[in-house]
Write a protein that holds these residues in place. Structure first.
Motif, PDB file in Angstrom:
ATOM      1  N   LYS A   1       0.705  -1.226   0.065  1.00 36.46           N
ATOM      2  CA  LYS A   1       0.040  -0.119   0.087  1.00 36.46           C
ATOM      3  C   LYS A   1       0.808   1.424   0.085  1.00 36.46           C
ATOM      4  O   LYS A   1       0.450   2.171  -0.567  1.00 36.46           O
ATOM      5  CB  LYS A   1      -1.009  -0.110   1.337  1.00 36.46           C
ATOM      6  CG  LYS A   1      -1.989   1.137   1.402  1.00 36.46           C
ATOM      7  CD  LYS A   1      -2.831   0.786   2.519  1.00 36.46           C
ATOM      8  CE  LYS A   1      -2.346   1.315   3.870  1.00 36.46           C
ATOM      9  NZ  LYS A   1      -3.275   1.383   4.986  1.00 36.46           N
ATOM     10  N   GLY A   2       2.005   1.250   0.674  1.00 35.93           N
ATOM     11  CA  GLY A   2       2.820   2.292   0.841  1.00 35.93           C
ATOM     12  C   GLY A   2       4.173   2.316  -0.070  1.00 35.93           C
ATOM     13  O   GLY A   2       4.100   1.866  -1.115  1.00 35.93           O
ATOM     14  N   TYR A   3       5.217   2.238   0.802  1.00 33.11           N
ATOM     15  CA  TYR A   3       6.393   2.126   0.011  1.00 33.11           C
ATOM     16  C   TYR A   3       7.280   0.766   0.829  1.00 33.11           C
ATOM     17  O   TYR A   3       6.874   0.471   2.091  1.00 33.11           O
ATOM     18  CB  TYR A   3       7.437   3.172  -0.163  1.00 33.11           C
ATOM     19  CG  TYR A   3       7.697   3.733   1.482  1.00 33.11           C
ATOM     20  CD1 TYR A   3       8.848   3.491   2.001  1.00 33.11           C
ATOM     21  CD2 TYR A   3       6.792   4.719   1.919  1.00 33.11           C
ATOM     22  CE1 TYR A   3       9.167   4.018   3.307  1.00 33.11           C
ATOM     23  CE2 TYR A   3       6.930   5.207   3.220  1.00 33.11           C
ATOM     24  CZ  TYR A   3       8.183   4.813   3.796  1.00 33.11           C
ATOM     25  OH  TYR A   3       8.408   5.481   5.028  1.00 33.11           O
TER      26      TYR A   3
ATOM     27  N   GLN B   1       4.518  -1.152  -5.605  1.00 33.09           N
ATOM     28  CA  GLN B   1       4.366  -0.294  -4.521  1.00 33.09           C
ATOM     29  C   GLN B   1       3.059   0.556  -4.683  1.00 33.09           C
ATOM     30  O   GLN B   1       2.579   0.674  -5.905  1.00 33.09           O
ATOM     31  CB  GLN B   1       5.469   0.537  -4.293  1.00 33.09           C
ATOM     32  CG  GLN B   1       6.793  -0.192  -4.047  1.00 33.09           C
ATOM     33  CD  GLN B   1       7.749   0.673  -3.704  1.00 33.09           C
ATOM     34  OE1 GLN B   1       8.164   1.130  -2.610  1.00 33.09           O
ATOM     35  NE2 GLN B   1       8.939   0.647  -4.520  1.00 33.09           N
ATOM     36  N   GLN B   2       2.357   1.211  -3.559  1.00 30.35           N
ATOM     37  CA  GLN B   2       1.322   2.237  -3.646  1.00 30.35           C
ATOM     38  C   GLN B   2       0.001   1.494  -4.460  1.00 30.35           C
ATOM     39  O   GLN B   2      -0.437   2.019  -5.259  1.00 30.35           O
ATOM     40  CB  GLN B   2       1.726   3.498  -4.543  1.00 30.35           C
ATOM     41  CG  GLN B   2       2.346   4.358  -3.604  1.00 30.35           C
ATOM     42  CD  GLN B   2       3.239   5.371  -4.135  1.00 30.35           C
ATOM     43  OE1 GLN B   2       3.316   5.667  -5.352  1.00 30.35           O
ATOM     44  NE2 GLN B   2       4.026   6.119  -3.310  1.00 30.35           N
TER      45      GLN B   2
ATOM     46  N   GLN C   1      -2.874  -0.849  -3.392  1.00 28.81           N
ATOM     47  CA  GLN C   1      -3.895  -1.161  -2.168  1.00 28.81           C
ATOM     48  C   GLN C   1      -4.711  -2.355  -2.399  1.00 28.81           C
ATOM     49  O   GLN C   1      -5.501  -2.357  -3.487  1.00 28.81           O
ATOM     50  CB  GLN C   1      -4.597  -0.029  -1.597  1.00 28.81           C
ATOM     51  CG  GLN C   1      -5.100  -0.051  -0.299  1.00 28.81           C
ATOM     52  CD  GLN C   1      -5.559   1.007   0.317  1.00 28.81           C
ATOM     53  OE1 GLN C   1      -5.801   2.111  -0.145  1.00 28.81           O
ATOM     54  NE2 GLN C   1      -6.678   0.998   1.462  1.00 28.81           N
TER      55      GLN C   1
END
Lengths: 413, 91
Positions: A62-64, A201-202, A204
């Motif tokens: 969801k993030g890095y 990445q990124q 979700q």
């Protein structure tokens, strides 16, 4: 500055390849999807690709990479646990840690320091003796030592802790170590990426498609993926994912905070832990003191920091090391810990076919990164729980057969 | 969250309170199956949301219920357990 570096300042070509390939788009199907691009998820991807020949895998983050609890822990590695299941599991991890820098060709700054769990009460001494005996039985370097040995290892310590909680002894674990935590995620990520695993990445996860008790696919904010196998390795977000497949678990989320001091000349060689004072502290390669304490006292799904925490932890640090009174705290942060009732993780197969859990890592997950990756890769590839994780299955709660590991948690929670 | 309102003692600093976990209705131990009892004893609603929780004002040992958003740490309201008891349970 060497000339060859200057050459790259003038050219558009960068000398170093990126750590990870950046895949543009999700494919429509994968052999397995790993939710969570932290140490555990990337390690599972790495061993699936390296040891089990499964490379058609997507890691969704969801993030890095390494931005969750992998980059928020206090980097302590040890295997002096309390239950036979825990001791065998964490010791297998320690064996993997020792060669990991070579494995990755990446310096993890793995540094063996020796780990002292201080005891301030008779009851704590009893637990230390118990742990030492279990540890020795399984061949782990672990023993009870007295105050004099502690003073030799850390001459600055006030053994009376300000007079109100004198140190009676400690459990000493020579192999106790620290490592650079984000490099662990990068090393596993690069190794997996080199072997064909896609790291998104990124990205979700919005839902998991379960039909007839079987996983068929994953809905993400970048489209639908069909897959027969999903590994959930998302630390503090576990209940959100298990809700997507309708699985009940005992996991509850509390924040865990940590902080570092300004850098100092090296003075603290070992890792020191005090259950009664709620402290664990080591000095990093940069000279900062890395300090942690117990969980925040109530459920919260946030990584906010509090002044209460800094005040409480600093006061206890001064009990142990009064000479630090002029040292400044430079950073604090928090992670979301997925706690379990028995302080052991929840790993392996679940009642939902094709849905595997690597969860319940609470405050003890970093040290387990290599072995959890290895055992989860085995479990995913063979659809059979690895023997080292049999004591950590989700079904243990329905059987009232807990793996009581609370006595080995670094501080009283 | 730095302060909390006790229904008896009013608004006090958070350090005076003890968290008691989510309020969950207990099944009747005499008739419940082992499996349902294990579900009650161990399993939790771990995902964030607005939940009813037990809290205790430590210095007066007053136990009460707080409705709180566990994602944003905002209290909706706090009230005594009687409100739930006389309604025959909540949720």
């Amino acid at each position: 500055m060497p000339w060859r570096l200057l050459r790259f300042a003038l050219s558009k070509k960068h000398p170093e390849p990126r750590m990870f390939a950046q895949p543009d788009k999700l494919k429509t199907s994968y052999d397995a999807v790993i939710i969570g691009g932290g140490g555990h998820g990337l390690a599972a991807a790495y061993y699936l690709a390296r040891d089990h020949g499964m490379t058609n895998i997507a890691v969704l983050e969801k993030g890095y990479i390494g931005g969750g609890n992998t980059g928020r822990n206090t980097t302590i590695i040890r295997s002096n646990y309390l239950t036979p299941e825990g001791v065998k599991f964490y010791d297998a991890s320690l064996d993997l840690w020792k060669d990991l820098s070579q494995d990755f060709d990446l310096n993890l700054f793995y540094s063996t320091r020796g780990h002292y769990t201080l005891a301030h009460t008779d009851a704590a001494m009893r637990t230390m003796r118990w742990r030492a005996e279990v540890n020795k039985h399984y061949g782990i370097d672990s023993e009870v030592v007295g105050p004099e040995e502690i003073r030799r290892a850390s001459p600055q310590i006030d053994l009376s802790c300000g007079g109100h909680s004198p140190i009676l002894g400690a459990l000493y674990h020579a192999p106790g170590a620290v490592a650079r935590h984000d490099a662990v995620a990068w090393g596993y990520g690069r190794g997996a990426s080199m072997r064909g695993v896609e790291i998104h990445q990124q990205t979700q996860v919005m839902g998991i498609d379960v039909q007839g008790g079987k996983v068929c696919g994953v809905h993400t904010d970048k489209g639908y993926i069909s897959t027969p196998k999903v590994l959930c390795a998302v630390a503090g977000s576990t209940p959100r994912i298990t809700d997507m497949v309708g699985l009940r678990t005992p996991i509850y989320i509390h924040p865990l905070q940590a902080m570092v001091s300004e850098p100092m000349k090296p003075w603290l060689d070992p890792i020191l832990v005090s259950g009664s004072l709620h402290i664990y502290v080591s000095q990093s390669a940069r000279g900062e003191l890395v300090m942690g304490a117990s969980l925040d006292p109530y459920e919260l799904h946030s990584t906010r920091s509090t002044l209460d925490f800094v005040e409480g932890l600093s006061a206890h640090m001064l009990d142990m090391f009064p000479f630090l009174s002029h040292v400044k705290v430079v950073r604090q942060w928090a992670g979301m810990a997925d706690m379990t009732p028995d302080f052991a993780p929840i790993m392996g197969k679940t009642p939902v076919e094709g849905f595997y859990l690597d969860a319940g890592w609470g405050t003890w997950g970093f040290k387990a990164t290599p072995i959890s990756g290895k055992t989860m890769a085995y479990t995913l590839a063979n659809d059979r729980n690895h023997e080292l994780i049999e004591g950590f299955s989700l079904s243990r709660f329905a059987r009232y057969a807990l793996t009581g590991e609370k006595g080995a948690a670094s501080v009283g929670h | 969250m730095k302060i909390l309102t006790c229904p008896i003692n009013g608004t006090r600093p958070i350090s005076e309170f003890i968290y008691g976990g989510e309020y969950r209705a207990m099944p009747d131990p005499q008739v419940v199956s082992d499996e349902a009892w294990a579900d009650y004893v161990f399993n939790r609603n771990g995902a964030p949301g607005i939940k009813l929780e037990w809290w205790c004002h430590a210095s007066s040992t007053t136990w009460f219920i707080v409705e709180r958003d566990t994602a944003r740490d905002r209290v909706v309201r706090s009230f005594l357990f009687d409100e739930i008891r006389y309604q025959g349970g909540a949720k």
